[in-house]
Design an enzyme around this catalytic site. Structure first.
Site, short mmCIF file in Angstrom:
data_model
loop_
_atom_site.label_atom_id
_atom_site.label_comp_id
_atom_site.label_asym_id
_atom_site.label_seq_id
_atom_site.Cartn_x
_atom_site.Cartn_y
_atom_site.Cartn_z
N GLU A 1 35.67 37.66 46.97
CA GLU A 1 34.30 37.21 47.37
C GLU A 1 34.64 36.79 48.79
O GLU A 1 33.82 36.68 49.64
CB GLU A 1 33.85 36.24 46.21
N SER B 1 36.75 39.69 34.50
CA SER B 1 36.06 39.89 33.11
C SER B 1 36.93 39.70 32.04
O SER B 1 36.99 39.98 31.02
CB SER B 1 35.31 41.13 33.08
N GLY C 1 33.33 39.84 37.42
CA GLY C 1 31.81 39.66 37.09
C GLY C 1 30.96 40.82 36.69
O GLY C 1 29.87 40.82 36.55
N HIS D 1 40.61 35.31 47.76
CA HIS D 1 39.61 35.81 46.47
C HIS D 1 38.83 36.79 47.20
O HIS D 1 38.32 36.86 48.41
CB HIS D 1 38.79 34.50 46.14
N GLU E 1 43.20 40.97 40.86
CA GLU E 1 41.87 41.02 40.29
C GLU E 1 41.41 42.25 41.09
O GLU E 1 40.84 42.18 42.02
CB GLU E 1 41.07 39.63 40.90
N LYS F 1 33.91 28.94 40.85
CA LYS F 1 33.14 29.50 42.00
C LYS F 1 32.04 28.49 42.53
O LYS F 1 32.02 27.18 42.30
CB LYS F 1 32.40 30.83 41.68
N ASN G 1 38.05 29.64 37.72
CA ASN G 1 37.69 29.51 38.83
C ASN G 1 36.13 29.45 38.63
O ASN G 1 35.40 30.28 38.45
CB ASN G 1 37.94 30.66 39.52
P1 PGA Z 1 35.41 36.80 36.48
O1 PGA Z 1 35.84 36.35 37.72
O2 PGA Z 1 36.04 36.23 35.16
O3 PGA Z 1 33.85 36.38 36.21
O4 PGA Z 1 35.16 38.46 36.32
C1 PGA Z 1 37.26 36.25 38.11
C2 PGA Z 1 37.38 35.81 39.19
O5 PGA Z 1 36.68 36.28 40.20
O6 PGA Z 1 38.27 35.09 39.69
#
Ligand code: PGA
Length: 250
Positions: free
Chosen positions: A97, A213, A173, A95, A167, A11, A9
């Site tokens: 976000e 992460s 992140g 997601h 997640e 983003k 992903n």
């Molecule tokens: P990350 O993000 O691997 O940077 O923690 C995962 C995600 O949001 O899908």
């Protein structure tokens, strides 16, 4: 049997040239394996990257979002039908976000899931709890509510088009991964919910990915868990060597 999947992903990262270079590097070094690899670039690169992946049976592309509406006066939005017309396979829905930044509720996400399936797109449906929900031991109920309100209206036939990504928000992140025990507990819980609602057959055939992460050093331990069928990778998917190392972690 369910597929192992590693999805990147991206983003809101990578320009067109940067994205195409990354895809070239990954495709050029793909191991011979049965893991399905998914790239989720921005909308503008979807069509081109889809074409680049066409000859690779186990490589797919995903949009990061779609509109809840089918068409009309929704400036700036992109419909599931438009995405499907660019030979895209998946759309990521739910997601954290988008839930946080764009106030997407479970009800809105259910509509997006419907639009995706109406257009023959598969869905990577994300769910996850906050740190306070985990500390208050409310995390299992929260995930159940997210699934019940956004995907459990689907029929047993439709649910086969859904991949679930667990997640935990506190791991996204942050460099703080869920432990293999924490992740496995949640994945087993989700599979059990699927079994209760749709039966054992659907439950064992649904891929459930971990995200948050995930990186080359922890992927192997996570993917070795019985109910973890791969990962939804953010930061580490922006670098070909790291993404390939995660693909190789199976
Ligand atoms: P990350 O993000 O691997 O940077 O923690 C995962 C995600 O949001 O899908």
């Amino acid at each position: 049997m369910r597929k192992n999947i590693v999805a990147g992903n991206w983003k809101m990262n990578l320009t067109r040239d940067e994205g195409l270079l990354l895809v070239e590097q990954v495709l050029g070094n793909l191991p011979k394996q049965n893991t399905q690899v998914v790239f989720a670039p921005n909308y503008l690169s979807l069509y081109k990257i889809g074409k680049m992946c066409n000859n690779y049976e186990n490589v797919k592309v995903a949009a990061q979002n779609c509109s809840r509406d089918s068409k009309g006066a929704f400036t700036g939005e992109v419909s599931a039908e438009m995405i499907a017309s660019c030979s895209v396979d998946y759309v990521i829905i739910g997601h954290s976000e988008r839930r946080a930044e764009f106030k997407e509720s479970n009800a809105v996400l259910a509509e997006k899931v419907n639009r995706a399936l109406e257009n023959n797109l598969k869905v990577i449906f994300c769910c996850g709890e906050s740190l306070s929900q985990r500390e208050e031991m409310a995390y299992l109920d929260w995930i159940k509510q997210q699934l019940v309100e956004s995907v459990f209206h689907l029929s047993a036939e439709q649910i086969k088009e859904i991949v679930i990504a667990y997640e935990p928000i506190w791991a996204i992140g942050t460099g703080k991964t869920a432990s293999t025990e924490q992740a496995q507990e949640m994945h087993a819980f989700i599979r059990n919910l699927l079994a209760e609602k749709y039966g054992e057959q659907v439950a064992v055939n649904t891929s459930i990915l971990y995200g948050g992460s995930c990186n080359p050093s922890n992927a192997k331990g996570l993917f070795a868990q019985q109910d973890i069928d791969g990962g939804l990778i953010g930061g580490a998917s922006l670098n070909a060597a790291d993404f390939l190392a995660i693909i190789n972690a199976f």
